[in-house]
Design an enzyme around this catalytic site. Structure first.
Site, short mmCIF file in Angstrom:
data_model
loop_
_atom_site.label_atom_id
_atom_site.label_comp_id
_atom_site.label_asym_id
_atom_site.label_seq_id
_atom_site.Cartn_x
_atom_site.Cartn_y
_atom_site.Cartn_z
N GLU A 92 47.30 11.24 26.00
CA GLU A 92 47.66 12.64 25.90
C GLU A 92 48.40 13.13 26.87
O GLU A 92 48.13 13.04 28.05
CB GLU A 92 46.52 13.55 25.26
CG GLU A 92 45.79 13.20 24.30
CD GLU A 92 44.55 14.27 24.22
OE1 GLU A 92 43.85 13.72 24.01
OE2 GLU A 92 44.40 15.04 24.89
N CYS A 116 31.79 12.32 33.45
CA CYS A 116 31.23 13.58 33.66
C CYS A 116 30.50 13.91 32.25
O CYS A 116 31.28 13.71 31.38
CB CYS A 116 32.02 14.57 33.98
SG CYS A 116 32.89 13.88 35.63
N CYS A 341 41.59 18.32 27.69
CA CYS A 341 42.01 16.81 28.07
C CYS A 341 41.14 15.96 26.97
O CYS A 341 39.89 16.06 27.15
CB CYS A 341 41.97 16.59 29.47
SG CYS A 341 40.50 17.10 30.42
N1 SAH Z 1 39.39 13.24 36.80
C1 SAH Z 1 40.06 13.96 37.26
C2 SAH Z 1 41.33 14.88 36.37
C3 SAH Z 1 41.14 14.90 35.04
S1 SAH Z 1 40.03 16.20 34.39
C4 SAH Z 1 38.71 15.35 37.66
O1 SAH Z 1 37.77 15.36 36.94
O2 SAH Z 1 39.26 15.97 38.21
C5 SAH Z 1 40.88 17.62 34.84
C6 SAH Z 1 40.14 18.99 34.89
O3 SAH Z 1 39.39 19.13 33.45
C7 SAH Z 1 38.60 18.59 35.77
O4 SAH Z 1 38.48 19.84 36.44
C8 SAH Z 1 37.51 18.60 34.63
O5 SAH Z 1 36.55 18.60 35.18
C9 SAH Z 1 38.02 19.37 33.66
N2 SAH Z 1 37.27 19.31 32.29
C10 SAH Z 1 36.95 18.17 31.79
N3 SAH Z 1 36.34 18.52 30.46
C11 SAH Z 1 36.46 19.64 30.32
C12 SAH Z 1 36.23 20.92 29.25
N4 SAH Z 1 35.63 20.30 28.22
N5 SAH Z 1 36.28 22.00 29.40
C13 SAH Z 1 37.12 22.28 30.40
N6 SAH Z 1 37.63 21.64 31.48
C14 SAH Z 1 37.23 20.36 31.37
FE1 SF4 Z 2 34.93 13.22 34.85
FE2 SF4 Z 2 36.55 13.67 32.59
FE3 SF4 Z 2 37.77 13.85 35.13
FE4 SF4 Z 2 36.78 11.43 34.34
S1 SF4 Z 2 38.46 12.57 33.37
S2 SF4 Z 2 36.45 12.34 36.26
S3 SF4 Z 2 34.98 12.24 32.89
S4 SF4 Z 2 36.11 15.13 34.38
#
Ligand code: SAH
Ligand code: SF4
Length: 356
Positions: A92, A116, A341
């Site tokens: 995406e 996560c 995302c």
């Molecule tokens: N893996 C990297 C970058 C991609 S995620 C990281 O974790 O930083 C980008 C951001 O979106 C991160 O801050 C992540 O914690 C957040 N994110 C993931 N799932 C989410 C959700 N359901 N609602 C809001 N933010 C979210």
């Molecule tokens: Fe964590 Fe999602 Fe970022 Fe991967 S993409 S590190 S699972 S927040």
């Protein structure tokens, strides 16, 4: 073997490739211009190249490795793209219209292994890293979307916050950053680019030395190890003390501000005492840090979490402000489409597995 996308070569690699193939160096400059300034999608359109050079390129490369599957446009102008890769995996990309320009959120991996507990991408274990070409192509396709409509709009900002952990695909990430930053190509300014990491400590240290002025964001999401470990298992390998040591080194070396992302999860990390702990954590680096309070985007598989109440978010914000911490409550984009995302992709995969 599948031909690679030429978007995956940095300028230096393209020059080296032409020299290796007994061609002159300036061919690389010509091709670079066709790709990133005139932005053609076929080698045959590169009209100042000889037929032989065009054939050589066609034999070795493709330009665009992505197939557009779905485009969703939200009322606020946010556009979400679902792309299929040559191996049929899906990724995406999101375009957000901001007051300051057009910002694109790119994906770096198919799935993510960091896992996560609140994230849709983490539900789908990593299938593979994206190549640098596949990351560059996401921006090129969004830019083509405007070029084709004759709209004189340019992608001006990039956030590496789509699916995946960019620091777990470090070399391809760096090649991508160099390509989009090239002043004789897309020329997206380093200060307009932000890379977000879940906190891979050794890579934060490496990133401090990369020589580019790219911004760093760290997904902190909790002010103490107990809460952070319960929502981000990476905290077991790189707990907050280690993370903060790397942050200090980064700040000292670069003197550039770090953004901390903090998703507001109701009753998990949104109490006033959490805000106070966060302020204490940042107290000796207030000038060079910034906290982004992010509304949680509900993911149906993670129903143990819900979005914090507005009053709790405001209280949290107040505690930070009173302690002199720079912070904002992030605006949401594209809430009427699946703009968080991983959401569009996971929905599409679920649909496909149901019809199988
Ligand atoms: N893996 C990297 C970058 C991609 S995620 C990281 O974790 O930083 C980008 C951001 O979106 C991160 O801050 C992540 O914690 C957040 N994110 C993931 N799932 C989410 C959700 N359901 N609602 C809001 N933010 C979210
Ligand atoms: Fe964590 Fe999602 Fe970022 Fe991967 S993409 S590190 S699972 S927040």
């Amino acid at each position: 073997m599948e031909k690679a996308s030429i978007y995956g070569l940095t300028k230096e690699e393209l020059i080296a490739w032409f020299i290796e193939h007994d061609e002159r160096k300036f061919r690389a400059t010509q091709v670079w211009e066709w790709l990133y300034i005139k932005r053609v999608m076929a080698f045959s359109e590169m009209t100042n190249l000889s037929k032989d050079v065009i054939s050589l390129l066609e034999e070795n490369f493709i330009i665009n490795p992505l197939r557009q599957v779905i485009i969703q446009e939200a009322k606020d102008g946010t556009v979400k793209y679902l792309f299929e890769l040559p191996d049929k995996n899906m990724i995406e990309t999101v375009l957000m219209r901001q007051e300051y320009g057009m910002s694109v959120c790119v994906t770096t991996q198919v799935g993510c292994n960091i896992g996560c507990t609140f994230c849709a991408s983490g539900l789908l274990t990593k299938q593979r890293d994206l190549t640098a070409g596949e990351i560059v192509a996401q921006i090129m396709l969004v830019q083509h979307y405007f070029d084709e409509r004759g709209q004189d709009e340019r992608v001006s900002h990039i956030v590496v916050m789509g699916i995946g952990e960019p620091f777990d695909n470090y070399d391809n990430l760096m090649n991508f950053l160099h390509t989009i930053n090239d002043p004789k190509g897309l020329a997206i300014g380093a200060r307009h680019i932000t890379v977000s990491t879940s906190g891979l400590v050794p890579k934060i240290r490496e990133f401090a030395n990369n020589g580019l002025q790219v911004n760093l964001a760290i997904s902190l999401h909790a002010p103490n190890n107990d809460v952070r470990t319960s929502i981000m298992r990476i905290n077991r390998s790189f707990p907050i003390e280690k993370l903060m040591d790397a942050v200090d080194e980064y700040l000292e070396k670069t003197n550039r501000r770090i953004t901390f992302e903090y998703i507001m999860l109701s009753n998990v990390n949104d109490r006033p005492e959490h805000a106070q702990q966060l302020a204490d954590l940042l107290k000796d680096k207030k000038k060079l840090t910034f906290v982004n309070l992010i509304p949680y985007n509900p993911v149906s598989e993670h129903d143990q979490y819900s979005r914090s109440e507005k009053a709790d978010v405001l209280k949290f914000y107040d505690v930070l402000k009173k302690n002199g911490v720079n912070c904002v409550i992030r605006k949401e984009y594209g809430t009427d489409i699946d703009a968080a995302c991983g959401q569009l992709r996971s929905k599409q995969i679920k649909k496909a597995s149901k019809t199988r």
